[in-house]
Enzyme design. Structure first.
Site, short mmCIF file in Angstrom:
data_model
loop_
_atom_site.label_atom_id
_atom_site.label_comp_id
_atom_site.label_asym_id
_atom_site.label_seq_id
_atom_site.Cartn_x
_atom_site.Cartn_y
_atom_site.Cartn_z
N GLN A 10 36.66 50.25 50.12
CA GLN A 10 36.56 48.93 49.87
C GLN A 10 35.13 48.51 50.20
O GLN A 10 34.30 48.02 49.53
CB GLN A 10 37.47 48.09 50.63
N SER A 24 35.81 42.06 47.43
CA SER A 24 37.11 42.82 47.57
C SER A 24 37.37 42.96 49.14
O SER A 24 36.44 43.13 49.92
CB SER A 24 36.81 44.20 46.92
N HIS A 47 32.20 48.90 47.74
CA HIS A 47 32.03 48.04 46.60
C HIS A 47 30.83 47.27 46.65
O HIS A 47 30.05 47.48 45.72
CB HIS A 47 33.46 47.21 46.58
N GLU A 72 43.77 41.03 50.23
CA GLU A 72 43.61 41.24 48.76
C GLU A 72 44.58 42.90 48.65
O GLU A 72 45.78 42.69 47.82
CB GLU A 72 42.48 41.56 48.34
N HIS A 73 44.18 43.93 49.42
CA HIS A 73 45.13 45.05 49.39
C HIS A 73 45.48 44.99 50.69
O HIS A 73 44.79 44.99 51.86
CB HIS A 73 44.11 46.03 49.02
N ASP A 116 44.07 50.99 42.07
CA ASP A 116 43.08 50.44 41.32
C ASP A 116 42.90 51.28 39.87
O ASP A 116 42.59 50.57 38.76
CB ASP A 116 41.52 51.00 41.89
N HIS A 136 61.71 2.06 27.67
CA HIS A 136 62.73 3.63 28.11
C HIS A 136 64.01 2.95 28.20
O HIS A 136 64.90 3.63 27.65
CB HIS A 136 62.07 3.83 29.50
#
Length: 430
Positions: free
Chosen positions: A259, A237, A262, A327-328, A361, A420
């Site tokens: 973060q 994260s 985590h 990510e954030h 979250d 074709h």
């Protein structure tokens, strides 16, 4: 922690190192994961039981032991604290409402000559959702994966979650009941990804696999991609914060630590044009660390993978953050919406002083399964589209095929594909 300014002569090297830290190196686990996948493909449930014995420290006696009963999920839900039950319901409702707005629609277009062109959007038949278990079990992750699959219309949803020592997380079971999920298996790690990708006697093969996990899970998802679809290959994260003098230093510090707590590999980077703010945040980080229950994890993370960078102005700060593609991303400035058009890359953007990443979250509504390690430059958050597929629809009338048939046949002829060409010409009116 890196504490620097963009004016330092060593800044380019420091920033390059910072970018490299966010990338996940899977080479050292690839051989192990490859072996696990091969064993599941060959020996199915028997291999699953052996892996559970090795990694989760309990031994399933029968195939039925792999599955969590709906009764235990119902019981876990009924035993929930009233306030927590209400909070989970509110979270479910908000996440569902947001994802309902995401659902893509089929469309058809009629041309005057009788041509009908369109795009049909339909759900996949089955989805496998990986949810971390044990001490790191997060019911919010279950909601964030199950709800978009349900909104998409997926009929068969399978959940795999590890249960160390055969003790499923009660909160996770309660969330499964809340979501109406009935197929939940006590399998984790690369074994779970392989089981959902290829199927066993008990766990059905699925079409798409989503969900967060450790490096073994991420590596397994990368290896099975192509045999099934996946959402993304997510790493540790991370949070990025753009802040100016209007930001509260204590708020910024705890947001960075949200973060860092985590795991030790999480990344927390704040960039600001204010030296005064940077100094204050650095001091506040230490104050917060003293009182966090997960102090050891957060401290190691912030020291090894944290950074506060002072820039010459906000534009430079934004340019650096776009390179990071976090990510954030929190934008803690006086006028955050004025900066939004300048921000190109981030998994999710949190605008304003009252929008901490943590609200995303759990309760905001948008998905919290997000691209990491700079992959926000080309990956998107998990959403309804991950569980849907598009099919092109084409119908030509006799008039329509005659209007464009000669040109179409000419291209086929130039490419040397005679069948074709003739498949078009035989339909043309002479």
């Amino acid at each position: 922690m890196i504490f620097t300014t963009s004016k330092n002569s060593s800044f380019k090297a420091e920033f390059k190192e910072l970018l490299e830290r966010g990338k996940m190196d899977i080479a050292h686990v690839s051989a192990t994961v490859g072996t696990i996948i091969d064993e599941i493909k060959s020996n199915k449930n028997q291999a699953l039981k052996e892996h559970i014995t090795k990694f989760d420290k309990w031994t399933p006696v029968s195939d039925e032991d792999l599955k969590i009963s709906t009764e235990s999920m119902s019981r876990a839900y009924e035993n929930l604290d009233k306030a927590l039950k209400a909070a989970l319901h509110l979270s479910y409702d908000r996440i569902k409402a947001y994802h309902e707005k995401q659902k893509p629609r089929s469309w058809f277009d009629d041309e005057p000559n009788g041509t009908i062109l369109g795009q049909r959007v339909t759900p996949v038949d089955s989805a496998g959702l990986y949810i971390p278990g044990g001490k790191a079990a997060y019911p919010s992750s279950l909601l964030m994966n199950v709800i978009p699959a349900q909104v998409a219309g997926v009929q068969n949803i399978v959940v795999c979650t590890p249960t160390p020592e055969n003790e499923p997380n009660e909160l996770l079971l309660a969330a499964c009941h809340l979501c109406g999920v009935s197929e939940v298996y006590k399998v984790g790690g690369a074994s779970a990804i392989a089981a959902m990708a290829y199927g066993t006697e008990t766990i059905p093969k699925v079409d798409v696999i989503t969900g967060p996990g450790n490096i073994f899970v991420a590596t397994a998802k990368k290896m099975v991609f192509g045999d099934v679809n996946i959402d993304m290959i997510a790493g540790p994260s991370e949070i990025g914060i753009l802040a100016d003098d209007s930001a509260n230093p204590s708020h910024m510090a705890v947001d960075m630590l949200s973060q860092a707590e985590h795991d030790e590999m999480a990344s927390s980077i704040l960039i600001t044009p204010s030296q005064k703010l940077a100094d204050a945040i650095k001091a506040e980080i230490e104050n917060w660390l003293k009182i966090l229950p997960r102090q050891k994890i957060a401290r190691e993370s912030i020291e090894k993978r944290g950074a506060i960078i002072v820039t010459s102005d906000m534009q430079e700060a934004i340019d650096l953050m776009n390179e990071i593609a976090p990510e954030h991303l929190e934008v803690a400035t006086l006028s955050p919406f004025e900066l939004l058009p300048l921000i190109k890359h981030a998994g999710a953007i949190f605008l304003g002083h009252n929008t901490p990443e943590a609200v995303g979250d759990y309760m905001a509504g948008p998905n919290h399964t997000l691209p990491t390690g700079g992959t926000a430059k080309f990956f998107s958050p998990l959403g309804v589209e991950n569980f849907m597929k598009k099919t092109s629809i084409i119908s030509f009338s006799a008039k329509a095929i005659n209007e464009i048939g000669e040109e179409c046949a000419l291209i086929a002829k130039i490419e040397g594909l005679t069948a074709h060409e003739q498949s078009i010409r035989v339909r043309l009116v002479k």
